[in-house]
Design an enzyme around this catalytic site. Structure first.
Site, PDB file in Angstrom:
ATOM      1  N   THR A 146      40.861  -5.558  49.367  1.00  0.00           N
ATOM      2  CA  THR A 146      40.215  -4.243  49.375  1.00  0.00           C
ATOM      3  C   THR A 146      40.227  -3.707  50.810  1.00  0.00           C
ATOM      4  OG1 THR A 146      38.007  -4.985  49.985  1.00  0.00           O
ATOM      5  CG2 THR A 146      38.599  -5.155  47.661  1.00  0.00           C
ATOM      6  N   LYS A 167      40.981  -5.049  57.189  1.00  0.00           N
ATOM      7  CA  LYS A 167      40.844  -5.380  58.609  1.00  0.00           C
ATOM      8  C   LYS A 167      39.461  -5.066  59.162  1.00  0.00           C
ATOM      9  CE  LYS A 167      44.240  -1.768  59.680  1.00  0.00           C
ATOM     10  NZ  LYS A 167      44.609  -1.628  58.310  1.00  0.00           N
ATOM     11  N   ASP A 190      43.009   3.654  63.240  1.00  0.00           N
ATOM     12  CA  ASP A 190      43.632   2.527  62.563  1.00  0.00           C
ATOM     13  C   ASP A 190      44.495   1.720  63.542  1.00  0.00           C
ATOM     14  OD1 ASP A 190      43.973   1.233  60.011  1.00  0.00           O
ATOM     15  OD2 ASP A 190      46.089   1.805  60.220  1.00  0.00           O
ATOM     16  N   LYS A 230      44.109  -2.218  65.180  1.00  0.00           N
ATOM     17  CA  LYS A 230      45.167  -3.243  65.160  1.00  0.00           C
ATOM     18  C   LYS A 230      45.397  -3.833  66.546  1.00  0.00           C
ATOM     19  CE  LYS A 230      47.499  -1.258  61.154  1.00  0.00           C
ATOM     20  NZ  LYS A 230      48.539  -0.353  60.710  1.00  0.00           N
TER      21      LYS A 230
END
Ligand code: ADP
Ligand code: ASP
Ligand code: MG
Length: 813
Positions: free
Chosen positions: A553, A577, A676, A680
């Site tokens: 999810t 994440k 996003d 990362k």
């Protein structure tokens, strides 16, 4: 001559008794045989239940009595076409039984002596019925009541045999007998003064062994409902298999520690005479079974079997006053002996500060009282503490004659239990080193037996029990890949990957044996309502070895339960994440829990979907390389947008297309704002050992104030139209400089930034196509030519395969 014993299931129905008769007919062709039978399956329990009810003045004992009668009548009717004469005699016996129960009801008491009288009806009835039927079939059969042969003391419910008298009786009787087949009831005996006694629950095996030893027969056969003594209880471990050969000692240890298929005292009488015991399956007579004998057979296994005993209480006596003073243990064990309490397990701390022992939980209160009384004086002086009693425990034991000559068995035992989060309360190793036992929680027994069985007997395959939350696009792809690769993994990597649980935000299903992956959508559709907590509870309740929770999810609440899974030693695999890009404290806590509870936590797909980016970085760091800088394009969506946007296609339409084709989050601002990508590079920095927070990352947004301050997605799209000139300016500048626009993440010297850059021709990022990602690691070992990982960085298929790779990595650990 041979002695054959048939257990409760073997004589549990007319159909099975017919199988018994066929076996007897066949075996009697070669020599005379003695056949000992148990009560019809379940009858001993029912007799005791009726007795208990009658004692409690509960009239429903009559219902149980009627049930016992019906079971027998049904057996008789199924065995003969002419049941009348048998039924008449049996009816008289039932009248006596009814009167006995009525007596118990009236006097409100059930003494051990009366209890033995009561249960003796089980074997007396079954032996009578079988012998009668065989006589009617004109088989050369006689019924002999073993109470006339086996003489015991008056230790009712588990009487001890007087071998001098018993052996003489048996020899004298069989010297004169000339029938081919002699049927005898098991379990029952008589005291010297003629009272009915019994040999203990499961004691028909023992009856057969006593007769076999007295007659010095060539073989004792125990016919039951399984094909021998198994590597562990076959009812709890599906993969258990019969052990072809065992020594007497091994069989004794296995049965003493709970392998119910053989009543422990059975070995004793035949051991010195070296009479082999052959365990056979009445329902599958063709199966080889197990031979217990002195003959050493080549067997590469050191651990021969694993047994367990449930309903154990652990009692601990401790206190400084015990140290160095002789006689404490003697007094302790004498106290228990006086109470006739059997000790299953003993372990003493080497400091002598405490003695710990295991007994049947039913004796726990009696033992507690007796010991506290016996040590009342020392307790009052605070030299020792009142005894500590712990319940709901079980003992598991590894057994094998050759364990003593092999190192590392306890290591394997404890590491396997530890890895599966099974807490060991106490341990003991028999002085003979044929047995290592551990006390664990009863609720962990099934899991413990399964993982130990896998460790010691299925060295070849390891079962992974996978629980997937998030059955959407990626989740379904993952299920497909697991289905497709199942046989390959089993054959080549010796991994048996089972999906045991699945859920999305609405439904959840479970199957401890593995969900059928060829047919899961329909059951899933009709499944129970799901919840994050409910799913977690079920995973814990199932308590399966090598459990892996997979989060597919993007949900914050799902990420918040990883810590609970890890604390239960359940591995976590996530493409979500949120956890790894949350506060550093939270990220670190999950890493620590993973180490502490030996539960892998893997999230390769957090960066670059299926590309091996995190793993590559971990390998560089672990092998001692030092990362100088990382440069990367990590957003498939932004790459798509800037590869398609131009002076011919406006920015608004390009973003719309990206969203339409599924390359952006539902809220495209998460991608376009650079959040996003920032998450990362944050994860990569952390994997490189830097305790960084998201706020530490410089994010030079290429969006306008109006874009960033938009209230909704629609509003955002409107601002994109209004600000088209701003985006065209970015494009024109890049074009004038012969550059491509790329959204780049950089990490260097403990600092990280993300932002739009003009990338010149010749740079590895310049030609990056579609939704690809690229990461360049500049390190001490790769100072000029970086280590590059490049490829599709988004998409359901590659994300699923990244998750799958993490699952396999856990399996290979
Ligand atoms: P019977 O009525 O024939 O005497 P039991 O019920 O006493 O049979 O014993 C057989 C049962 O023992 C099996 O059905 C199985 O459930 C249980 N059992 C426990 N451990 C083992 C083991 N290691 N091997 C075989 N059977 C076992
Ligand atoms: N019928 C007895 C019991 O159930 C003895 C036996 O079956 O071995 O314990
Ligand atoms: Mg038995």
């Amino acid at each position: 001559m041979k002695v054959l014993k048939f257990g409760g299931t073997s004589v549990g129905s007319a159909q099975n008794i017919k199988k018994v008769i066929a076996i007897l007919q066949k075996e009697s062709l070669s020599s005379p045989i003695v056949c000992v039978v148990s009560a019809v399956g379940g009858i001993t329990d029912k007799l005791l239940e009726a007795g208990e009810l009658a004692k409690q003045k509960n009239k429903s004992y009559i219902t149980v009595f009627e049930k016992i009668k019906t079971i027998h009548f049904k057996v008789i009717e199924g065995l003969t076409n002419n049941p009348k004469s048998i039924l008449k005699e049996v009816d008289a016996t039932f009248e006596n039984l009814k009167q006995l129960l009525n007596g118990i009801y009236l006097i409100n008491e059930l003494s051990p002596k009366t209890s033995d009288k009561l249960v003796s009806y089980g074997e007396l009835l079954s032996s009578f019925i079988i012998a009668k039927v065989m006589e009617d079939l004109n088989l050369n059969t006689v019924l002999k009541n073993s109470q006339e042969l086996i003489v015991t003391n008056t230790n009712f419910t588990k009487a001890e045999v007087n071998y001098d008298i018993t052996n003489k009786n048996i020899i004298d009787y069989f010297n004169k007998a000339n029938q081919l087949i002699t049927i005898l009831p098991g379990f029952v005996a008589k005291s010297q003064s003629g009272e009915t006694t019994t040999l203990g629950r499961g004691g028909s095996d023992f009856t057969a062994a006593i007769i076999a030893a007295a007659l010095k027969v060539e073989q004792l056969e125990i016919w039951t409902d399984v094909s021998g003594m198994y590597t562990t209880n076959p009812k709890l471990v599906k993969q258990a298999y019969p052990i072809a050969n065992l020594s007497y000692q091994e069989a004794m240890e296995l049965s003493h520690f709970g392998a119910k298929v053989l009543y422990p005292p059975t070995v004793q009488p035949v051991l010195n005479l070296a009479i082999p015991i052959h365990i056979k399956n009445t329902l599958h007579p063709e199966a080889f079974g197990t031979v217990i004998s002195n003959h050493k057979k080549e067997n590469h296994l050191t651990v021969k079997g694993i047994s367990h005993i449930d309903n154990v209480a652990l009692l601990t006596l401790e206190g400084s006053g015990m140290v160095g003073i002789p006689g404490f243990s003697k007094r302790l064990f004498e106290t228990l002996a006086n109470e006739k309490i059997n000790i299953i397990f003993i372990t003493q701390a080497s400091s002598e500060h405490s003695i710990c022992f295991g007994i049947d939980v039913n004796n726990a209160e009696q033992a507690e009282q007796a010991i506290n009384n016996a040590f009342e004086y020392e307790i009052s002086l605070h030299k020792i503490n009142p005894i500590i009693v712990e319940k709901d425990l079980s003992i598991i034991a590894l057994i094998g004659d050759n364990m003593k000559s092999h190192q590392g068995i306890s290591g394997k035992l404890f590491s396997t239990l530890g890895k599966n989060n099974i807490n060991v309360r106490a341990i003991a190793q028999g002085a003979s080193e044929k047995n290592i036992s551990a006390v664990i929680n009863q609720s962990d027994v099934k899991k413990a037996l399964n993982c130990l069985h896998e460790r010691f007997f299925e060295v070849n395959t390891k079962q992974l029990n996978v629980f997937i939350t998030g059955i959407g696009n990626v989740g379904e792809k993952l299920i497909d890949q697991i289905k497709q690769q199942h046989n390959f993994l089993k054959k080549n990597l010796k991994l048996d990957v089972k999906i045991v649980g699945m859920s999305n935000s609405r439904k959840m299903i479970f199957n401890p044996n593995g969900i059928d992956l060829n047919n899961w959508t329909e059951p899933f559709h009709h499944a129970d309502k799901s919840s994050i907590e409910g799913f977690y509870q079920k995973v814990i309740e199932l308590n399966l070895r090598n459990s892996i929770f997979v989060d597919v999810t993007a949900n914050k609440d799902v990420a918040s339960v990883y810590k609970n899974y890890l604390k239960q030693s359940v591995a976590v695999v996530a493409c979500n994440k949120i956890a790894c890009s949350d506060t550093f404290a939270n990220y670190k806590n999950l890493q620590d829990l993973s180490l502490k509870y030996n539960a892998p936590f893997l999230y390769e797909t957090n960066v670059g979907a299926g590309l091996p980016i995190i793993n590559t970085l971990n390998n560089l760091v672990a092998s001692g390389d030092k990362v100088i800088s990382i440069q990367a394009v990590l957003s498939g969506s932004l790459n798509f947008v800037f590869n398609n946007f131009s002076d011919k296609k406006n920015f608004h339409d390009t973003v719309k297309q990206a969203q339409f084709e599924g390359y952006t989050e539902p809220d495209p601002r998460i991608d376009l704002s650079g959040i996003d990508v920032a998450r990362k590079i944050l994860i990569l920095a952390r994997e490189n050992g830097i305790p960084m927070e998201i706020e530490d990352i410089t994010n030079d947004s290429f969006l306008t104030e109006a874009n960033l301050n938009s209230d909704s997605v629609d509003d955002f799209y409107d601002t994109l139209i209004n600000d088209e000139a701003h985006f065209q300016k970015l494009y024109a500048s890049a074009k004038a400089n012969k550059c491509q626009l790329k959204y780049v993440a950089e990490y260097k010297n403990g600092k990280a930034k993300v932002g739009l850059q003009e990338v010149p021709e010749g740079h590895p990022f310049y030609n990056l196509e579609g939704k690809d990602n690229i990461v360049m690691f500049y390190t001490q070992r790769y100072p000029e030519q970086p280590l590059i990982v490049k490829g599709a960085g988004a998409g359901a298929d590659v994300t699923a395969s990244g998750l799958f790779a993490d699952i396999i990595r856990i399996g290979n650990k």
